[in-house]
Scaffold this motif. Structure first.
Motif, short mmCIF file in Angstrom:
data_model
loop_
_atom_site.label_atom_id
_atom_site.label_comp_id
_atom_site.label_asym_id
_atom_site.label_seq_id
_atom_site.Cartn_x
_atom_site.Cartn_y
_atom_site.Cartn_z
N GLN A 1 50.71 79.57 57.93
CA GLN A 1 52.10 79.38 57.53
C GLN A 1 52.23 79.42 56.00
OE1 GLN A 1 55.67 76.79 59.13
NE2 GLN A 1 54.14 75.43 58.25
N ALA B 1 56.61 75.01 68.38
CA ALA B 1 57.86 74.74 67.66
C ALA B 1 58.37 73.33 67.89
CB ALA B 1 58.93 75.76 68.09
N GLY B 2 58.18 72.81 69.11
CA GLY B 2 58.82 71.54 69.44
C GLY B 2 57.93 70.33 69.42
N GLN C 1 58.73 69.54 63.96
CA GLN C 1 58.94 70.88 63.39
C GLN C 1 58.01 71.15 62.21
OE1 GLN C 1 63.27 71.26 62.73
NE2 GLN C 1 63.30 72.59 64.53
N ALA D 1 58.01 76.26 60.67
CA ALA D 1 59.37 76.72 60.44
C ALA D 1 59.80 77.74 61.50
CB ALA D 1 59.48 77.35 59.04
N PRO D 2 61.09 77.77 61.85
CA PRO D 2 61.56 78.71 62.87
C PRO D 2 61.22 80.16 62.56
CG PRO D 2 63.23 77.05 62.43
CD PRO D 2 62.15 76.83 61.42
N ASP D 3 61.28 80.57 61.29
CA ASP D 3 60.98 81.97 60.99
C ASP D 3 59.49 82.27 61.18
OD1 ASP D 3 60.45 80.40 58.54
OD2 ASP D 3 60.00 82.34 57.64
N ILE E 1 57.59 80.76 63.55
CA ILE E 1 57.45 80.86 65.00
C ILE E 1 57.94 82.23 65.48
CG2 ILE E 1 58.21 79.92 67.21
CD1 ILE E 1 56.22 78.12 65.81
N ALA E 2 59.06 82.69 64.94
CA ALA E 2 59.59 84.00 65.32
C ALA E 2 58.61 85.11 64.94
CB ALA E 2 60.95 84.22 64.67
N ARG F 1 55.73 85.66 67.34
CA ARG F 1 56.05 86.28 68.62
C ARG F 1 55.48 87.70 68.72
NH1 ARG F 1 59.24 84.39 72.27
NH2 ARG F 1 60.11 82.88 70.80
#
Length: 434
Positions: free
Chosen positions: A36, A90-91, A99, A102-104, A106-107, A110
């Motif tokens: 990250q 993520a959760g 968290q 970060a959401p980006d 995790i995306a 994918r």
């Protein structure tokens, strides 16, 4: 969860391909923490990782079939993160923080896949390298080591009968349980599994983790293996690794930049992580040099993970350094993880008990200790010292000096240069077993 009969599973290896890597979570937690930060701060850096067999007497290319190795590496490149895995990452709460990722990030995971590799056999050893973006090659380290180690285990067990395998695993289980019973006597022990990279095999590591969870209870605080943490409702354990200062030093424009690299890493890390994730790994270029030049604010970090000095010697150095800076060692944490086994865990715990907080990462000697377990008396199942290290960054050679010269890696001329920069204080060569 049903317990797998490992001996039967081993005996019945009749698949065209029995994959070793079945999930990209089957890796160490610190890989995600580092990744990250690398993606955020160093997305354009190119890095090469290389397999290094420090046990040269074991000629891996004569033990492991090259076709099988390529099949396992190729299969690992087909594996992707599943929705379930990404939702959990993520959760879930890690180190008390929601968290963590970060959401980006995790995306981005994918669509992640392991990059290509280069493999060839040279003088009885494999030259296995991974070259490409640092954001991708870093994720090969753990699965590559797991693949090579498990293929070596499979080769050693090929041809053994069903009952011989039963005896082998029964002895290994009894041996581990004897260790667990000794560790139970250490009242406030904190111990975690660090054994993914040089394990005997995934199923055996899972057995070890589940045995420790039952046998040690709250004294077993988690595992570095993210998949096993998820499957067993355990804490995922890990902070950072040598590759960070090695890459930043390789990218430095001059000697002063090389000398500053270990502390620049810590500045970047503390901008991303806090609390018990602020653990210093001091020995990439020598612990004595690190402590000599460290800024005072480093003493405010939670703790240290000494990695290549004998644990008691390393702990005493760090405690003295804290005391010289007015910090109370009883409020600090030392994580011991280099080649630990029950004897050294007991001795280290007794030496420092009450003087400093301690945690132990139990690695190869937990997940790959089959010494004396083979009913045929063969030594092929004894663990070897196999690592995958970053060797180049943006085309420049990367170096690790270590406190133990036997663990140094890098171009010989660059090693000499780094020794001029950091000095040789405290470096003592000791034989490396694992």
């Amino acid at each position: 969860m049903a317990v797998t009969d490992i001996a039967t599973r081993t005996y019945n290896h009749g698949f065209r391909l029995d994959p070793i890597v079945r999930s990209l979570l089957d890796t160490d937690f610190y890989k995600f923490l580092m990744l990250q930060m690398i993606r955020h701060l160093h997305p354009d850096v190119q890095a090469t990782f290389s397999l290094i067999n420090r046990t040269r007497s074991v000629r891996l290319a004569e033990v492991i079939d090259e076709r099988e190795l390529r099949e396992q590496l190729d299969h690992a490149r087909t594996v992707r993160f599943t929705n379930k895995e990404l939702i959990w990452l993520a959760g879930n709460s890690f180190y008390g923080r929601q968290q963590m990722f970060a959401p980006d990030f995790i995306a981005w995971l994918r669509d992640f896949r392991l990059p290509d590799y280069e493999l060839r056999a040279v003088d009885g050893q494999y030259e296995l390298t991974f070259d490409g973006p640092w954001t991708h090659t870093t994720m090969w380290e753990i699965p590559a080591l797991a693949i090579v180690n498990e293929l070596r285990s499979r080769a050693a067990m090929r041809g053994k009968g069903r009952f011989a395998l039963d005896v082998l695993y029964a002895r290994a289980k009894a041996k581990l349980w004897d260790k667990v019973e000794r560790l139970r006597q250490l009242s406030d022990l904190m111990l975690s599994d660090f054994g993914t990279r040089r394990r005997h095999g995934f199923l055996w590591q899972r057995w070890c983790v589940e045995a420790l969870k039952e046998g040690l209870g709250e004294r077993f605080i988690g595992t570095s293996n993210v998949l096993l943490a998820m499957d067993n409702d355990l804490e995922a354990i890990g902070t950072n690794a040598h590759e960070l200062p090695m890459v930043l030093a390789a990218l430095a424009e001059d000697d002063a930049g090389v000398a500053a690299a270990p502390y620049r890493v810590l500045e970047e890390w503390q901008a991303h992580y806090s609390g018990n994730l602020r653990v210093v790994l001091p020995d990439a270029f020598g612990t004595a040099a690190f402590l000599r030049d460290a800024p005072d604010w480093v003493a405010d970090w939670t703790g240290f993970r000494p990695d290549s000095l004998p644990p008691i010697e390393a702990g005493e150095q760090i405690i003295a350094w804290w005391q010289a800076r007015g910090r109370d060692p009883r409020e600090k944490l030392l994580i011991f993880s280099d080649g630990m086994d029950v004897d050294t865990i007991e001795a280290t715990w007794r030496h420092f008990h009450g003087r400093v907080r301690m945690s132990f990462g139990w690695g190869t000697n937990l997940t790959n200790d089959f010494r004396g377990c083979d009913p045929d008396g063969a030594a092929e199942l004894e663990p070897i010292s196999l690592v995958a290290k970053v060797t180049r960054a943006n085309g420049r050679p990367a170096v690790k000096l270590s406190d133990n010269p036997a663990k140094a890696t890098g171009d010989p001329d660059e090693i000499r240069r780094y020794l001029r920069i950091f000095g040789e204080e405290g470096r003592t060569e000791v034989g490396v077993r694992v």
